[in-house]
Design a protein around this motif. Structure first.
Motif, PDB file in Angstrom:
ATOM      1  N   LYS A 143      -0.783  17.683  -1.798  1.00 34.42           N
ATOM      2  CA  LYS A 143      -1.462  16.889  -2.818  1.00 34.42           C
ATOM      3  C   LYS A 143      -1.501  15.435  -2.352  1.00 34.42           C
ATOM      4  N   ILE A 144      -2.702  14.884  -2.340  1.00 31.03           N
ATOM      5  CA  ILE A 144      -2.915  13.519  -1.865  1.00 31.03           C
ATOM      6  C   ILE A 144      -3.588  12.699  -2.965  1.00 31.03           C
ATOM      7  N   LYS A 145      -3.077  11.504  -3.188  1.00 24.74           N
ATOM      8  CA  LYS A 145      -3.720  10.570  -4.117  1.00 24.74           C
ATOM      9  C   LYS A 145      -3.870   9.237  -3.383  1.00 24.74           C
ATOM     10  N   VAL A 146      -5.046   8.619  -3.488  1.00 26.80           N
ATOM     11  CA  VAL A 146      -5.309   7.374  -2.759  1.00 26.80           C
ATOM     12  C   VAL A 146      -5.507   6.233  -3.746  1.00 26.80           C
ATOM     13  N   THR A 152       3.838  11.345  -5.738  1.00 25.99           N
ATOM     14  CA  THR A 152       3.811  11.367  -7.197  1.00 25.99           C
ATOM     15  C   THR A 152       5.049  10.693  -7.777  1.00 25.99           C
ATOM     16  N   GLU A 153       6.196  10.914  -7.143  1.00 22.55           N
ATOM     17  CA  GLU A 153       7.430  10.273  -7.597  1.00 22.55           C
ATOM     18  C   GLU A 153       7.323   8.749  -7.460  1.00 22.55           C
ATOM     19  N   TYR A 154       6.823   8.288  -6.323  1.00 21.00           N
ATOM     20  CA  TYR A 154       6.659   6.844  -6.135  1.00 21.00           C
ATOM     21  C   TYR A 154       5.655   6.269  -7.128  1.00 21.00           C
ATOM     22  N   PHE A 155       4.569   7.004  -7.363  1.00 16.80           N
ATOM     23  CA  PHE A 155       3.536   6.518  -8.278  1.00 16.80           C
ATOM     24  C   PHE A 155       4.091   6.368  -9.694  1.00 16.80           C
ATOM     25  N   ASN A 156       4.834   7.381 -10.138  1.00 18.72           N
ATOM     26  CA  ASN A 156       5.320   7.389 -11.517  1.00 18.72           C
ATOM     27  C   ASN A 156       6.622   6.617 -11.705  1.00 18.72           C
ATOM     28  N   LYS A 157       7.559   6.777 -10.786  1.00 21.12           N
ATOM     29  CA  LYS A 157       8.909   6.262 -11.012  1.00 21.12           C
ATOM     30  C   LYS A 157       9.138   4.855 -10.469  1.00 21.12           C
ATOM     31  N   THR A 158       8.349   4.448  -9.484  1.00 15.63           N
ATOM     32  CA  THR A 158       8.501   3.085  -8.968  1.00 15.63           C
ATOM     33  C   THR A 158       7.300   2.209  -9.300  1.00 15.63           C
ATOM     34  N   PHE A 180      -0.652   8.309  -1.370  1.00 16.21           N
ATOM     35  CA  PHE A 180       0.495   8.991  -1.960  1.00 16.21           C
ATOM     36  C   PHE A 180       0.461  10.465  -1.549  1.00 16.21           C
ATOM     37  N   ILE A 181       1.514  10.920  -0.886  1.00 19.84           N
ATOM     38  CA  ILE A 181       1.531  12.258  -0.302  1.00 19.84           C
ATOM     39  C   ILE A 181       2.638  13.095  -0.947  1.00 19.84           C
ATOM     40  N   ASP A 182       2.305  14.295  -1.411  1.00 20.25           N
ATOM     41  CA  ASP A 182       3.309  15.242  -1.890  1.00 20.25           C
ATOM     42  C   ASP A 182       3.431  16.395  -0.900  1.00 20.25           C
ATOM     43  N   TRP A 220      15.493   2.653  -5.614  1.00 23.91           N
ATOM     44  CA  TRP A 220      14.340   2.542  -4.704  1.00 23.91           C
ATOM     45  C   TRP A 220      13.222   1.735  -5.339  1.00 23.91           C
ATOM     46  N   ARG A 221      13.046   1.887  -6.641  1.00 24.08           N
ATOM     47  CA  ARG A 221      12.048   1.073  -7.361  1.00 24.08           C
ATOM     48  C   ARG A 221      12.394  -0.411  -7.244  1.00 24.08           C
ATOM     49  N   ASP A 222      13.661  -0.725  -7.448  1.00 23.06           N
ATOM     50  CA  ASP A 222      14.076  -2.126  -7.465  1.00 23.06           C
ATOM     51  C   ASP A 222      13.991  -2.780  -6.089  1.00 23.06           C
ATOM     52  N   ARG A 223      14.013  -1.978  -5.022  1.00 23.19           N
ATOM     53  CA  ARG A 223      13.928  -2.535  -3.666  1.00 23.19           C
ATOM     54  C   ARG A 223      12.556  -2.350  -3.026  1.00 23.19           C
TER      55      ARG A 223
END
Length: 206
Positions: free
Chosen positions: A1-4, A26-32, A54-56, A192-195
């Motif tokens: 799954k790819i999101k650009v 998806t985790e980076y997109f939503n959680k960070t 964004f790569i899953d 990871w979000r904070d950094r």
């Protein structure tokens, strides 16, 4: 799954943009809130705009275990597809890889396997322990005069820092530019979000 993700000024300009390939997308997109963080940093003048891919993975424990097939997919299938569809900087210096935990170690592995495609690579709490530190052993073979990279790494003191510290010291000793962050944190998306802002700055330094 790819999101650009395309930065806001993409549609109103004719310039080409660097690209960050982000594992566990998806985790980076939503959680960070990776794209929102970029927009805020661009407005503040801390980084220039860049495309985020964004790569899953399909099977995370397999694909991200410093897997040659996954590295080949990224470098020989995904990168050409992104370059063909979007106005990208089509050279190694215009591409960065980043991931967390196993995503961090597979980012490093992909860059090591395809140094002609990627010049900037980072890992947040990278799982350097896998396979008796197989990835660290490959990093030890690097020569900055033959294969230049820019690195970003971070880790938390509550999760075990020995491997990340070792990689930082070893790569700096070779002469590589390394941005290294350490916090009193654990192995989690909050850290990871904070950094992530530090990761963006570290990866895209000239």
């Amino acid at each position: 799954k790819i999101k650009v993700y395309l930065p806001p000024n993409y549609s109103t300009s004719t310039e080409r943009f660097p690209v960050l390939y982000l594992e566990d997308g998806t985790e980076y997109f939503n959680k960070t809130r990776a794209s929102v963080q970029q927009e805020n940093m661009v407005k503040a003048g801390k980084v220039k705009p860049f495309i985020i891919v964004f790569i899953d993975p399909k099977e995370r424990m397999k694909d991200y275990w410093a897997n040659d097939a996954w590295a080949e997919f990224l470098a020989t299938e995904l990168v050409p597809a992104i370059d063909a569809k979007y106005r990208t900087l089509q050279n190694r210096d215009g591409r960065a890889l980043l991931g967390a935990s196993l995503g961090g170690v597979t980012s490093v592995w992909t860059a090591l396997k395809y140094p002609d495609k990627f010049a900037r690579v980072g890992g947040q709490s990278s799982s350097f322990w896998i396979d008796n530190q197989r990835v660290i052993k490959e990093l030890e073979k690097l020569d900055p005069t033959k294969t230049p990279f820019r690195f970003y790494f971070d880790t938390g003191t509550l999760e075990g820092v020995e491997n990340s510290r070792r990689v930082n010291v070893m790569l700096r000793g070779k002469g590589y530019p390394v941005t290294y962050e350490e916090g009193e944190t654990g192995h989690n998306w909050t850290s990871w979000r904070d950094r992530l802002a530090d990761a963006y700055i570290g990866l895209w330094k000239n």
